[in-house]
Design a protein around this motif. Structure first.
Motif, mmCIF file in Angstrom:
data_model
loop_
_atom_site.group_PDB
_atom_site.id
_atom_site.type_symbol
_atom_site.label_atom_id
_atom_site.label_comp_id
_atom_site.label_asym_id
_atom_site.label_seq_id
_atom_site.Cartn_x
_atom_site.Cartn_y
_atom_site.Cartn_z
ATOM 1 N N PRO A 195 0.688 -1.289 -0.069
ATOM 2 C CA PRO A 195 0.010 0.014 0.019
ATOM 3 C C PRO A 195 0.836 1.265 -0.138
ATOM 4 O O PRO A 195 0.941 2.003 1.016
ATOM 5 N N TYR A 196 1.584 1.324 -0.957
ATOM 6 C CA TYR A 196 2.506 2.670 -1.178
ATOM 7 C C TYR A 196 2.010 3.932 -0.655
ATOM 8 O O TYR A 196 2.385 4.716 -0.153
ATOM 9 N N HIS A 197 0.798 4.234 -1.254
ATOM 10 C CA HIS A 197 0.191 5.625 -1.136
ATOM 11 C C HIS A 197 -0.156 5.904 0.346
ATOM 12 O O HIS A 197 -0.443 6.956 0.632
ATOM 13 N N CYS A 198 -0.317 4.741 1.125
ATOM 14 C CA CYS A 198 -0.645 4.924 2.500
ATOM 15 C C CYS A 198 0.363 5.712 3.185
ATOM 16 O O CYS A 198 -0.006 5.996 4.456
ATOM 17 N N GLY A 199 1.522 5.580 3.161
ATOM 18 C CA GLY A 199 2.723 6.121 3.782
ATOM 19 C C GLY A 199 2.338 7.526 3.872
ATOM 20 O O GLY A 199 2.411 8.219 4.685
ATOM 21 N N PRO A 200 2.457 8.126 2.537
ATOM 22 C CA PRO A 200 2.213 9.840 2.517
ATOM 23 C C PRO A 200 0.987 10.176 3.130
ATOM 24 O O PRO A 200 0.733 11.268 3.936
ATOM 25 N N VAL A 201 0.076 9.340 2.899
ATOM 26 C CA VAL A 201 -1.452 9.626 3.618
ATOM 27 C C VAL A 201 -1.484 9.813 5.244
ATOM 28 O O VAL A 201 -1.955 10.460 5.795
ATOM 29 N N ALA A 202 -0.407 8.654 5.652
ATOM 30 C CA ALA A 202 -0.526 8.609 7.032
ATOM 31 C C ALA A 202 0.274 9.812 7.710
ATOM 32 O O ALA A 202 -0.027 10.184 8.459
ATOM 33 N N ALA A 203 1.315 10.167 6.703
ATOM 34 C CA ALA A 203 1.917 11.364 7.346
ATOM 35 C C ALA A 203 1.036 12.712 7.373
ATOM 36 O O ALA A 203 1.125 13.371 8.461
ATOM 37 N N ARG A 204 0.200 12.870 6.240
ATOM 38 C CA ARG A 204 -0.814 13.861 6.409
ATOM 39 C C ARG A 204 -1.719 13.730 7.521
ATOM 40 O O ARG A 204 -2.483 14.749 7.801
ATOM 41 N N GLN A 205 -1.981 12.511 7.923
ATOM 42 C CA GLN A 205 -3.020 12.354 8.969
ATOM 43 C C GLN A 205 -2.380 12.383 10.230
ATOM 44 O O GLN A 205 -3.270 12.163 11.303
ATOM 45 N N GLY A 206 -0.902 12.873 10.232
ATOM 46 C CA GLY A 206 -0.408 13.084 11.641
ATOM 47 C C GLY A 206 0.330 11.848 12.380
ATOM 48 O O GLY A 206 0.470 11.559 13.418
ATOM 49 N N ALA A 207 0.586 10.561 11.632
ATOM 50 C CA ALA A 207 1.256 9.532 12.108
ATOM 51 C C ALA A 207 2.496 9.969 12.966
ATOM 52 O O ALA A 207 3.200 10.902 12.523
ATOM 53 N N THR A 208 2.556 9.445 14.008
ATOM 54 C CA THR A 208 3.850 9.986 14.887
ATOM 55 C C THR A 208 4.858 9.129 14.674
ATOM 56 O O THR A 208 5.927 9.492 14.996
ATOM 57 N N ALA A 209 4.704 7.760 14.282
ATOM 58 C CA ALA A 209 5.733 6.843 13.821
ATOM 59 C C ALA A 209 5.452 5.934 13.047
ATOM 60 O O ALA A 209 4.207 5.662 12.937
ATOM 61 N N MET A 210 6.204 5.380 12.021
ATOM 62 C CA MET A 210 5.888 4.344 11.064
ATOM 63 C C MET A 210 6.935 3.409 10.504
ATOM 64 O O MET A 210 8.249 3.934 10.588
ATOM 65 N N ILE A 211 6.471 2.261 10.324
ATOM 66 C CA ILE A 211 7.693 1.371 9.722
ATOM 67 C C ILE A 211 6.934 0.210 8.758
ATOM 68 O O ILE A 211 5.533 0.042 8.865
ATOM 69 N N ASP A 212 7.819 -0.153 7.817
ATOM 70 C CA ASP A 212 7.177 -1.313 7.069
ATOM 71 C C ASP A 212 7.419 -2.737 7.547
ATOM 72 O O ASP A 212 8.349 -2.629 8.091
ATOM 73 N N VAL A 213 6.534 -3.677 7.301
ATOM 74 C CA VAL A 213 6.866 -5.016 7.926
ATOM 75 C C VAL A 213 7.299 -5.912 6.940
ATOM 76 O O VAL A 213 6.758 -6.517 6.207
ATOM 77 N N SER A 214 8.877 -5.918 7.033
ATOM 78 C CA SER A 214 9.621 -6.554 6.027
ATOM 79 C C SER A 214 9.899 -7.996 6.844
ATOM 80 O O SER A 214 10.291 -8.868 6.189
ATOM 81 N N ASP A 215 10.320 -8.062 8.226
ATOM 82 C CA ASP A 215 10.909 -8.967 8.847
ATOM 83 C C ASP A 215 9.847 -9.675 9.733
ATOM 84 O O ASP A 215 9.992 -11.023 9.941
ATOM 85 N N GLY A 216 8.955 -9.215 9.839
ATOM 86 C CA GLY A 216 7.618 -9.624 10.982
ATOM 87 C C GLY A 216 7.210 -8.603 11.723
ATOM 88 O O GLY A 216 7.799 -7.771 12.325
ATOM 89 N N LEU A 217 5.826 -8.642 12.205
ATOM 90 C CA LEU A 217 5.094 -7.709 12.902
ATOM 91 C C LEU A 217 5.759 -7.376 14.140
ATOM 92 O O LEU A 217 5.987 -6.230 14.516
ATOM 93 N N VAL A 218 5.909 -8.424 14.685
ATOM 94 C CA VAL A 218 6.453 -8.208 16.192
ATOM 95 C C VAL A 218 7.933 -7.764 16.304
ATOM 96 O O VAL A 218 8.294 -6.746 16.938
ATOM 97 N N ALA A 219 8.797 -8.194 15.372
ATOM 98 C CA ALA A 219 10.132 -7.950 15.267
ATOM 99 C C ALA A 219 10.215 -6.326 14.744
ATOM 100 O O ALA A 219 10.829 -5.569 15.541
ATOM 101 N N ASP A 220 9.531 -6.191 13.922
ATOM 102 C CA ASP A 220 9.556 -4.653 13.140
ATOM 103 C C ASP A 220 8.850 -3.736 14.319
ATOM 104 O O ASP A 220 9.459 -2.556 14.440
ATOM 105 N N LEU A 221 7.680 -3.904 14.924
ATOM 106 C CA LEU A 221 7.462 -3.049 15.878
ATOM 107 C C LEU A 221 8.385 -2.979 17.206
ATOM 108 O O LEU A 221 8.466 -1.728 17.717
#
Length: 313
Positions: A195-221
């Motif tokens: 969902p590439y478009h969701c990154g810039p959208v999240a920035a505009r919505q005020g996201a405070t932190a963000m990461i992509d899940v490349s290795d695993g959700l628990v590990a990346d969080l």
């Protein structure tokens, strides 16, 4: 026809002829360097390497599939910074006996995935190597916004996910057991849907932190909570296990939540948002940020398996 038959520059000519340049590419392949527009004088950069036998297998994936995966791994990182992808440069290390047609297919996959994100493949390099290796660097444009890093999550924020989780890991398990179906899971491993478009959208919505899940959700969080010095609790019931995944897990004797929480390479985006922020339908809330440290699920540590992939463990 092999790469050895056409030579380095013949290969470059064949590959670059397949690349279309987007509007952010001011000067493409063919010179000592490409020129890419950066509207606010800042460039987001990310790089990733794929090695045959570790990241992909040619008997499992076509050249186009590998191109899609290689591009997605980098373009997702750009989106996770809240930026818009603009360009890719690619290094190809290949055995001389590699068919030219495989390299051309790789180029097609790279270009097609880049186009999905609004980017172009603008250059790269080739070298002979006994191991087929693809190194990709992605560039992105913040377009005047501040980057969304891993370090801004605060207690009280909500945790939300955009994109799919567990699909690629399920497809990998299916392939590793010698099967080729369910096709939807296998295809998800071969070509992630990001969902590439969701990154810039999240920035505009005020996201405070963000990461992509490349290795695993628990590990990346885990990387996010380390950077932000917070704790995150996820709600198991907020994670959907599709019927195809549930059926495959039953047939293979696997807990499907091990794919959801520990599987990577879907390149979903996970972000934290302040309380009360209005999210687009692409984002689904799955937990919250609290004081403390670590990642838990329903208040308990994750113990169903590895929380993600580590190349050196």
């Amino acid at each position: 026809m092999t790469i050895a038959d056409v030579g380095e520059f013949g290969l470059i000519s064949k590959v670059t002829a397949r690349m279309a340049m987007g509007p952010t590419c001011l000067l493409g392949p063919g010179d000592d360097g490409a020129v890419v527009a950066a509207s606010d004088n800042r460039v987001v950069v990310s790089t990733d390497v794929l090695v045959e036998g570790r990241h992909f297998r040619r008997d499992w994936s076509s050249a186009e599939d590998v191109g899609h995966r290689a591009a997605a791994a980098n373009l997702a990182d750009i989106a996770a910074m809240g930026a818009t992808p603009t360009a890719l440069v690619v290094g190809l290390c290949a055995p001389p006996e590699l068919p030219v047609s495989w390299a051309e297919g790789l180029a097609d996959g790279l270009a097609a995935e880049a186009a999905l994100a609004g980017a172009s493949v603008v250059g790269g390099d080739t070298v002979a190597s006994p191991t087929l290796t693809i190194a990709v660097t992605a560039l992105g444009d913040l377009r005047g916004a501040d980057p969304v890093t891993r370090a801004g999550a605060k207690p009280g924020d909500r945790v939300a996910v955009a994109g799919r989780l567990g699909w690629s890991a399920a497809g990998y398990t299916v392939l590793s057991r010698g099967f080729r179906s369910p096709r939807a899971l296998v295809d998800a491993h071969r070509r992630p849907i990001v969902p590439y478009h969701c990154g810039p959208v999240a920035a505009r919505q005020g996201a405070t932190a963000m990461i992509d899940v490349s290795d695993g959700l628990v590990a990346d969080l885990g990387h996010l909570v380390d950077a932000s010095d917070v704790a995150i609790d996820l709600h198991r019931t907020d994670f959907e296990v599709p019927a195809q995944m549930a059926d495959a897990a039953t047939a293979l004797g696997v807990d499907p939540y091990a794919w959801v929480f520990g599987g990577g390479e879907d390149h979903a985006l996970v972000a934290t948002f302040p309380p009360g922020s209005v999210l687009t339908p692409d984002w689904r809330v799955v937990g919250e940020v609290a004081a403390g440290h670590g990642v838990t699920i329903d208040g308990r540590p994750y113990t169903a398996g590895p929380g993600g992939w580590d190349h050196f463990r």
